[in-house]
Design a protein around this motif. Structure first.
Motif, PDB file in Angstrom:
ATOM      1  N   VAL A  51       0.802  -1.229   0.124  1.00 42.59           N
ATOM      2  CA  VAL A  51      -0.463   0.126  -0.111  1.00 42.59           C
ATOM      3  C   VAL A  51       0.667   1.155   0.014  1.00 42.59           C
ATOM      4  O   VAL A  51       0.238   2.144  -0.302  1.00 42.59           O
ATOM      5  CB  VAL A  51      -0.906  -0.098   1.632  1.00 42.59           C
ATOM      6  CG1 VAL A  51      -2.165   1.457   1.614  1.00 42.59           C
ATOM      7  CG2 VAL A  51      -1.789  -1.177   1.100  1.00 42.59           C
ATOM      8  N   ASP A  52       1.824   0.876   0.757  1.00 43.57           N
ATOM      9  CA  ASP A  52       2.836   2.113   0.601  1.00 43.57           C
ATOM     10  C   ASP A  52       3.755   2.277  -0.365  1.00 43.57           C
ATOM     11  O   ASP A  52       3.949   3.826  -1.216  1.00 43.57           O
ATOM     12  CB  ASP A  52       3.664   1.984   2.045  1.00 43.57           C
ATOM     13  CG  ASP A  52       2.662   2.171   2.958  1.00 43.57           C
ATOM     14  OD1 ASP A  52       2.153   2.916   3.128  1.00 43.57           O
ATOM     15  OD2 ASP A  52       4.262   1.874   3.913  1.00 43.57           O
ATOM     16  N   ALA A  53       3.672   1.196  -0.895  1.00 45.05           N
ATOM     17  CA  ALA A  53       4.530   2.072  -1.983  1.00 45.05           C
ATOM     18  C   ALA A  53       3.705   1.544  -3.428  1.00 45.05           C
ATOM     19  O   ALA A  53       3.681   2.867  -4.507  1.00 45.05           O
ATOM     20  CB  ALA A  53       4.683  -0.108  -3.012  1.00 45.05           C
ATOM     21  N   ALA A  54       2.407   1.568  -3.674  1.00 36.89           N
ATOM     22  CA  ALA A  54       1.372   2.503  -4.091  1.00 36.89           C
ATOM     23  C   ALA A  54       0.749   4.115  -4.315  1.00 36.89           C
ATOM     24  O   ALA A  54       1.077   4.223  -4.755  1.00 36.89           O
ATOM     25  CB  ALA A  54      -0.490   0.967  -4.095  1.00 36.89           C
ATOM     26  N   GLU A  58       5.501   3.986  -6.261  1.00 35.15           N
ATOM     27  CA  GLU A  58       6.129   2.881  -7.228  1.00 35.15           C
ATOM     28  C   GLU A  58       5.778   1.969  -7.472  1.00 35.15           C
ATOM     29  O   GLU A  58       5.778   1.195  -7.147  1.00 35.15           O
ATOM     30  CB  GLU A  58       7.368   2.172  -5.612  1.00 35.15           C
ATOM     31  CG  GLU A  58       7.845   3.993  -5.343  1.00 35.15           C
ATOM     32  CD  GLU A  58       8.547   3.911  -4.081  1.00 35.15           C
ATOM     33  OE1 GLU A  58       8.474   3.032  -3.188  1.00 35.15           O
ATOM     34  OE2 GLU A  58       9.626   4.531  -3.736  1.00 35.15           O
ATOM     35  N   LYS A  59       5.610   2.297  -8.768  1.00 35.20           N
ATOM     36  CA  LYS A  59       4.130   1.143  -9.775  1.00 35.20           C
ATOM     37  C   LYS A  59       5.538  -0.174  -9.755  1.00 35.20           C
ATOM     38  O   LYS A  59       4.442  -1.331  -9.548  1.00 35.20           O
ATOM     39  CB  LYS A  59       3.779   1.183 -10.364  1.00 35.20           C
ATOM     40  CG  LYS A  59       3.047   2.025 -11.228  1.00 35.20           C
ATOM     41  CD  LYS A  59       3.223   2.785 -12.420  1.00 35.20           C
ATOM     42  CE  LYS A  59       1.711   3.935 -12.117  1.00 35.20           C
ATOM     43  NZ  LYS A  59       1.074   4.102 -13.909  1.00 35.20           N
ATOM     44  N   THR A  60       6.713  -0.089  -9.944  1.00 40.16           N
ATOM     45  CA  THR A  60       7.376  -1.546 -10.128  1.00 40.16           C
ATOM     46  C   THR A  60       7.624  -2.332  -8.149  1.00 40.16           C
ATOM     47  O   THR A  60       7.375  -3.794  -8.603  1.00 40.16           O
ATOM     48  CB  THR A  60       8.847  -0.961 -10.386  1.00 40.16           C
ATOM     49  OG1 THR A  60       8.675  -0.530 -11.035  1.00 40.16           O
ATOM     50  CG2 THR A  60       9.094  -2.945 -10.505  1.00 40.16           C
ATOM     51  N   GLU A  61       7.575  -2.005  -7.793  1.00 38.11           N
ATOM     52  CA  GLU A  61       7.445  -2.174  -6.080  1.00 38.11           C
ATOM     53  C   GLU A  61       6.454  -2.449  -5.887  1.00 38.11           C
ATOM     54  O   GLU A  61       6.186  -3.539  -5.439  1.00 38.11           O
ATOM     55  CB  GLU A  61       8.353  -1.606  -5.090  1.00 38.11           C
ATOM     56  CG  GLU A  61       9.018  -1.149  -5.572  1.00 38.11           C
ATOM     57  CD  GLU A  61      10.544  -0.107  -4.139  1.00 38.11           C
ATOM     58  OE1 GLU A  61       9.571   0.258  -2.874  1.00 38.11           O
ATOM     59  OE2 GLU A  61      11.792   0.903  -4.529  1.00 38.11           O
ATOM     60  N   ALA A  62       5.555  -1.624  -6.190  1.00 35.82           N
ATOM     61  CA  ALA A  62       3.872  -2.646  -5.927  1.00 35.82           C
ATOM     62  C   ALA A  62       3.610  -3.478  -6.477  1.00 35.82           C
ATOM     63  O   ALA A  62       2.913  -3.876  -5.882  1.00 35.82           O
ATOM     64  CB  ALA A  62       3.390  -1.306  -6.200  1.00 35.82           C
ATOM     65  N   LEU A  63       3.472  -3.786  -7.706  1.00 34.42           N
ATOM     66  CA  LEU A  63       3.692  -4.948  -7.930  1.00 34.42           C
ATOM     67  C   LEU A  63       4.336  -5.931  -7.428  1.00 34.42           C
ATOM     68  O   LEU A  63       3.880  -7.430  -7.398  1.00 34.42           O
ATOM     69  CB  LEU A  63       4.163  -5.200 -10.080  1.00 34.42           C
ATOM     70  CG  LEU A  63       3.065  -3.555 -10.804  1.00 34.42           C
ATOM     71  CD1 LEU A  63       3.154  -3.653 -11.889  1.00 34.42           C
ATOM     72  CD2 LEU A  63       1.507  -4.275 -10.718  1.00 34.42           C
ATOM     73  N   TRP A  64       5.856  -5.793  -7.520  1.00 33.27           N
ATOM     74  CA  TRP A  64       6.075  -6.553  -6.736  1.00 33.27           C
ATOM     75  C   TRP A  64       5.906  -7.629  -5.846  1.00 33.27           C
ATOM     76  O   TRP A  64       5.930  -8.285  -4.834  1.00 33.27           O
ATOM     77  CB  TRP A  64       7.914  -6.434  -6.370  1.00 33.27           C
ATOM     78  CG  TRP A  64       8.218  -7.176  -7.443  1.00 33.27           C
ATOM     79  CD1 TRP A  64       9.597  -5.834  -8.416  1.00 33.27           C
ATOM     80  CD2 TRP A  64       9.156  -8.077  -8.243  1.00 33.27           C
ATOM     81  NE1 TRP A  64       9.880  -6.693  -9.675  1.00 33.27           N
ATOM     82  CE2 TRP A  64      10.446  -7.252  -9.387  1.00 33.27           C
ATOM     83  CE3 TRP A  64       8.719  -9.415  -7.576  1.00 33.27           C
ATOM     84  CZ2 TRP A  64      10.573  -8.706  -9.718  1.00 33.27           C
ATOM     85  CZ3 TRP A  64       9.688  -9.924  -8.413  1.00 33.27           C
ATOM     86  CH2 TRP A  64      10.807 -10.086  -9.286  1.00 33.27           C
ATOM     87  N   PHE A  65       4.998  -6.398  -4.373  1.00 37.78           N
ATOM     88  CA  PHE A  65       4.407  -6.802  -3.282  1.00 37.78           C
ATOM     89  C   PHE A  65       3.261  -7.104  -3.784  1.00 37.78           C
ATOM     90  O   PHE A  65       2.968  -8.478  -2.931  1.00 37.78           O
ATOM     91  CB  PHE A  65       4.620  -5.766  -2.418  1.00 37.78           C
ATOM     92  CG  PHE A  65       5.632  -5.080  -2.309  1.00 37.78           C
ATOM     93  CD1 PHE A  65       6.548  -5.848  -1.014  1.00 37.78           C
ATOM     94  CD2 PHE A  65       6.113  -3.583  -2.106  1.00 37.78           C
ATOM     95  CE1 PHE A  65       7.902  -5.048  -0.536  1.00 37.78           C
ATOM     96  CE2 PHE A  65       7.299  -3.170  -1.363  1.00 37.78           C
ATOM     97  CZ  PHE A  65       8.131  -4.109  -0.818  1.00 37.78           C
ATOM     98  N   ALA A  66       2.512  -6.963  -5.073  1.00 42.11           N
ATOM     99  CA  ALA A  66       1.267  -7.783  -4.729  1.00 42.11           C
ATOM    100  C   ALA A  66       1.428  -9.433  -5.280  1.00 42.11           C
ATOM    101  O   ALA A  66       0.611  -9.764  -5.198  1.00 42.11           O
ATOM    102  CB  ALA A  66       0.611  -7.015  -5.759  1.00 42.11           C
ATOM    103  N   ALA A  67       2.855  -9.470  -6.186  1.00 41.75           N
ATOM    104  CA  ALA A  67       2.376 -10.596  -6.420  1.00 41.75           C
ATOM    105  C   ALA A  67       3.119 -11.364  -5.173  1.00 41.75           C
ATOM    106  O   ALA A  67       3.176 -12.280  -5.299  1.00 41.75           O
ATOM    107  CB  ALA A  67       3.862 -10.545  -7.525  1.00 41.75           C
TER     108      ALA A  67
END
Length: 219
Positions: A51-54, A58-67
Protein backbone atom coordinates in the motif's frame (compact mmCIF):
# COMPACT_ATOMS: atom_id res chain seq x y z
CA UNK A 1 2.68 -42.60 43.52
CA UNK A 2 3.39 -42.07 39.85
CA UNK A 3 6.80 -40.56 40.59
CA UNK A 4 7.73 -43.66 42.55
CA UNK A 5 7.13 -45.69 39.40
CA UNK A 6 9.27 -43.32 37.31
CA UNK A 7 6.26 -41.63 35.70
CA UNK A 8 5.96 -37.85 36.37
CA UNK A 9 2.68 -36.78 37.96
CA UNK A 10 2.72 -33.20 36.60
CA UNK A 11 1.14 -32.43 33.19
CA UNK A 12 4.18 -30.93 31.45
CA UNK A 13 6.56 -33.38 33.10
CA UNK A 14 4.39 -36.25 31.90
CA UNK A 15 4.21 -34.68 28.42
CA UNK A 16 8.01 -34.52 28.22
CA UNK A 17 8.23 -38.10 29.52
CA UNK A 18 5.97 -39.55 26.82
CA UNK A 19 7.46 -37.31 24.09
CA UNK A 20 11.13 -38.22 24.60
CA UNK A 21 11.05 -41.28 22.30
CA UNK A 22 9.46 -39.13 19.59
CA UNK A 23 11.35 -35.88 20.17
CA UNK A 24 12.15 -35.47 16.48
CA UNK A 25 8.44 -35.12 15.70
CA UNK A 26 7.95 -32.83 18.70
CA UNK A 27 10.84 -30.54 17.71
CA UNK A 28 9.76 -30.53 14.06
CA UNK A 29 6.16 -29.67 14.96
CA UNK A 30 7.25 -26.88 17.32
CA UNK A 31 9.70 -25.46 14.76
CA UNK A 32 7.16 -25.49 11.92
CA UNK A 33 4.39 -24.02 14.09
CA UNK A 34 6.77 -21.26 15.22
CA UNK A 35 7.83 -20.45 11.65
CA UNK A 36 4.23 -20.44 10.49
CA UNK A 37 3.13 -18.26 13.40
CA UNK A 38 5.87 -15.69 12.85
CA UNK A 39 5.51 -15.69 9.06
CA UNK A 40 1.74 -15.39 9.27
CA UNK A 41 2.01 -12.11 11.15
CA UNK A 42 4.55 -10.63 8.73
CA UNK A 43 2.05 -11.01 5.87
CA UNK A 44 0.20 -7.95 7.14
CA UNK A 45 3.44 -5.96 7.09
CA UNK A 46 3.97 -7.04 3.48
CA UNK A 47 0.49 -5.73 2.67
CA UNK A 48 1.42 -2.42 4.32
CA UNK A 49 4.54 -2.17 2.16
CA UNK A 50 2.45 -2.78 -0.94
CA UNK A 51 0.00 0.00 0.00
CA UNK A 52 2.83 2.40 0.86
CA UNK A 53 4.54 1.74 -2.46
CA UNK A 54 1.28 2.32 -4.34
CA UNK A 55 0.63 5.60 -2.50
CA UNK A 56 4.13 6.82 -3.37
CA UNK A 57 3.59 5.97 -7.04
CA UNK A 58 6.30 3.29 -7.04
CA UNK A 59 4.46 0.96 -9.41
CA UNK A 60 7.25 -1.57 -9.85
CA UNK A 61 7.69 -2.16 -6.14
CA UNK A 62 3.93 -2.20 -5.60
CA UNK A 63 3.56 -4.90 -8.26
CA UNK A 64 6.34 -6.96 -6.68
CA UNK A 65 4.70 -6.73 -3.26
CA UNK A 66 1.32 -7.53 -4.85
CA UNK A 67 2.81 -10.66 -6.42
CA UNK A 68 4.55 -11.70 -3.20
CA UNK A 69 1.44 -11.23 -1.06
CA UNK A 70 -0.63 -14.23 -2.32
CA UNK A 71 2.56 -16.29 -2.68
CA UNK A 72 3.48 -15.63 0.95
CA UNK A 73 -0.02 -16.63 2.06
CA UNK A 74 0.30 -19.88 0.12
CA UNK A 75 3.72 -20.64 1.64
CA UNK A 76 2.51 -19.91 5.18
CA UNK A 77 -0.48 -22.21 4.70
CA UNK A 78 1.83 -24.97 3.46
CA UNK A 79 3.99 -24.57 6.58
CA UNK A 80 0.85 -24.71 8.77
CA UNK A 81 -0.18 -27.95 7.07
CA UNK A 82 3.29 -29.38 7.57
CA UNK A 83 3.16 -28.46 11.26
CA UNK A 84 -0.20 -30.21 11.44
CA UNK A 85 1.27 -33.37 9.95
CA UNK A 86 4.25 -33.36 12.31
CA UNK A 87 1.99 -32.48 15.24
CA UNK A 88 -0.35 -35.37 14.53
CA UNK A 89 2.62 -37.73 14.34
CA UNK A 90 3.69 -36.45 17.75
CA UNK A 91 0.16 -36.78 19.17
CA UNK A 92 -0.38 -40.28 17.80
CA UNK A 93 2.89 -41.68 19.12
CA UNK A 94 2.48 -39.93 22.49
CA UNK A 95 -1.08 -41.26 22.94
CA UNK A 96 0.09 -44.80 22.23
CA UNK A 97 2.84 -44.47 24.83
CA UNK A 98 0.43 -42.99 27.40
CA UNK A 99 -1.85 -46.01 26.99
CA UNK A 100 1.09 -48.41 27.29
CA UNK A 101 2.59 -46.72 30.35
CA UNK A 102 -0.70 -46.40 32.24
CA UNK A 103 -1.80 -49.96 31.49
CA UNK A 104 1.55 -51.35 32.65
CA UNK A 105 1.49 -49.14 35.75
CA UNK A 106 -2.10 -49.99 36.71
CA UNK A 107 -1.70 -53.74 36.23
CA UNK A 108 1.12 -53.77 38.79
CA UNK A 109 -1.31 -53.05 41.64
CA UNK A 110 -2.53 -55.62 44.12
CA UNK A 111 -5.76 -57.59 44.13
CA UNK A 112 -7.20 -55.25 46.77
CA UNK A 113 -6.69 -52.28 44.45
CA UNK A 114 -8.86 -53.81 41.73
CA UNK A 115 -11.40 -55.11 44.24
CA UNK A 116 -12.13 -51.55 45.39
CA UNK A 117 -12.42 -50.13 41.87
CA UNK A 118 -14.65 -50.86 38.91
CA UNK A 119 -13.11 -51.54 35.51
CA UNK A 120 -15.21 -48.80 33.95
CA UNK A 121 -13.84 -46.18 36.33
CA UNK A 122 -10.25 -47.25 35.68
CA UNK A 123 -10.77 -47.19 31.91
CA UNK A 124 -12.39 -43.77 32.12
CA UNK A 125 -9.44 -42.40 34.12
CA UNK A 126 -6.99 -43.73 31.55
CA UNK A 127 -9.04 -42.15 28.74
CA UNK A 128 -9.07 -38.84 30.60
CA UNK A 129 -5.27 -38.80 30.81
CA UNK A 130 -4.89 -39.68 27.13
CA UNK A 131 -7.40 -37.05 25.99
CA UNK A 132 -5.87 -34.40 28.26
CA UNK A 133 -2.40 -35.11 26.87
CA UNK A 134 -3.68 -34.84 23.31
CA UNK A 135 -5.45 -31.56 24.14
CA UNK A 136 -2.30 -30.23 25.80
CA UNK A 137 -0.18 -30.82 22.69
CA UNK A 138 -2.79 -29.37 20.33
CA UNK A 139 -3.37 -26.28 22.46
CA UNK A 140 0.36 -25.72 22.89
CA UNK A 141 1.15 -25.95 19.18
CA UNK A 142 -1.77 -24.16 17.57
CA UNK A 143 -3.10 -21.88 20.31
CA UNK A 144 -0.47 -20.82 22.84
CA UNK A 145 2.54 -20.92 20.50
CA UNK A 146 0.76 -19.13 17.67
CA UNK A 147 -0.58 -16.52 20.12
CA UNK A 148 2.92 -15.94 21.48
CA UNK A 149 4.29 -15.47 17.95
CA UNK A 150 1.46 -13.05 17.16
CA UNK A 151 2.15 -10.99 20.29
CA UNK A 152 5.89 -10.99 19.60
CA UNK A 153 5.53 -9.70 16.05
CA UNK A 154 2.84 -7.20 17.09
CA UNK A 155 5.06 -5.81 19.84
CA UNK A 156 8.02 -5.52 17.46
CA UNK A 157 5.96 -3.68 14.84
CA UNK A 158 4.44 -1.32 17.42
CA UNK A 159 7.87 -0.53 18.90
CA UNK A 160 9.20 0.16 15.39
CA UNK A 161 6.49 2.78 14.91
CA UNK A 162 6.37 4.35 18.37
CA UNK A 163 8.26 3.33 21.51
CA UNK A 164 5.65 4.75 23.90
CA UNK A 165 2.87 2.83 22.19
CA UNK A 166 5.00 -0.28 22.43
CA UNK A 167 5.37 0.06 26.19
CA UNK A 168 1.63 0.73 26.53
CA UNK A 169 1.03 -2.50 24.61
CA UNK A 170 3.37 -4.42 26.95
CA UNK A 171 1.70 -2.98 30.06
CA UNK A 172 -1.77 -3.88 28.80
CA UNK A 173 -0.54 -7.35 27.95
CA UNK A 174 0.85 -7.85 31.46
CA UNK A 175 -2.42 -6.63 32.99
CA UNK A 176 -4.34 -9.09 30.82
CA UNK A 177 -2.07 -11.97 31.85
CA UNK A 178 -2.40 -11.13 35.55
CA UNK A 179 -6.18 -10.80 35.20
CA UNK A 180 -6.44 -14.25 33.61
CA UNK A 181 -4.03 -15.77 36.12
CA UNK A 182 -6.23 -14.68 39.04
CA UNK A 183 -9.19 -16.52 37.54
CA UNK A 184 -7.32 -19.67 36.62
CA UNK A 185 -7.66 -21.42 40.04
CA UNK A 186 -11.45 -21.13 39.97
CA UNK A 187 -11.59 -22.46 36.44
CA UNK A 188 -9.26 -25.33 37.40
CA UNK A 189 -11.54 -26.31 40.29
CA UNK A 190 -14.66 -26.28 38.13
CA UNK A 191 -12.94 -28.20 35.36
CA UNK A 192 -11.68 -30.78 37.86
CA UNK A 193 -15.17 -31.26 39.24
CA UNK A 194 -16.57 -31.61 35.74
CA UNK A 195 -13.97 -34.20 34.76
CA UNK A 196 -14.49 -36.16 37.99
CA UNK A 197 -18.25 -36.26 37.45
CA UNK A 198 -17.90 -37.26 33.80
CA UNK A 199 -15.39 -39.97 34.75
CA UNK A 200 -17.70 -41.44 37.36
CA UNK A 201 -20.66 -41.38 34.96
CA UNK A 202 -18.73 -43.05 32.13
CA UNK A 203 -17.35 -45.62 34.57
CA UNK A 204 -20.85 -46.50 35.79
CA UNK A 205 -22.14 -46.82 32.23
CA UNK A 206 -19.26 -49.12 31.26
CA UNK A 207 -19.82 -51.24 34.36
CA UNK A 208 -23.52 -51.48 33.62
CA UNK A 209 -22.87 -52.77 30.11
CA UNK A 210 -20.08 -55.12 31.21
CA UNK A 211 -22.29 -56.72 33.91
CA UNK A 212 -25.48 -56.76 31.87
CA UNK A 213 -24.85 -60.35 30.72
CA UNK A 214 -24.72 -61.62 34.32
CA UNK A 215 -27.79 -59.56 35.26
CA UNK A 216 -29.84 -61.00 32.38
CA UNK A 217 -28.61 -64.51 33.08
CA UNK A 218 -29.72 -64.55 36.72
CA UNK A 219 -32.75 -62.26 36.42
Amino acid sequence: VLMQSGIPNKPFGFLIFVSKPFKKWAFLAIALATIAGLSGQTIFYLFKLMVDAAEKGEKTEALWFAALFPLSIFVVQIVWRMSGLAGMKWVTHAKKMVYDELVVYSTQHSHAYFSDRFAGSLLSNVSNVVNAMERLIIDFLWTHLSTFCSLLISAALIFSVDVLSGWIFIVLLVVLILFNKQRTPRKRILQGQSVASATRLRGLIVDVYSNMSAVRQYA
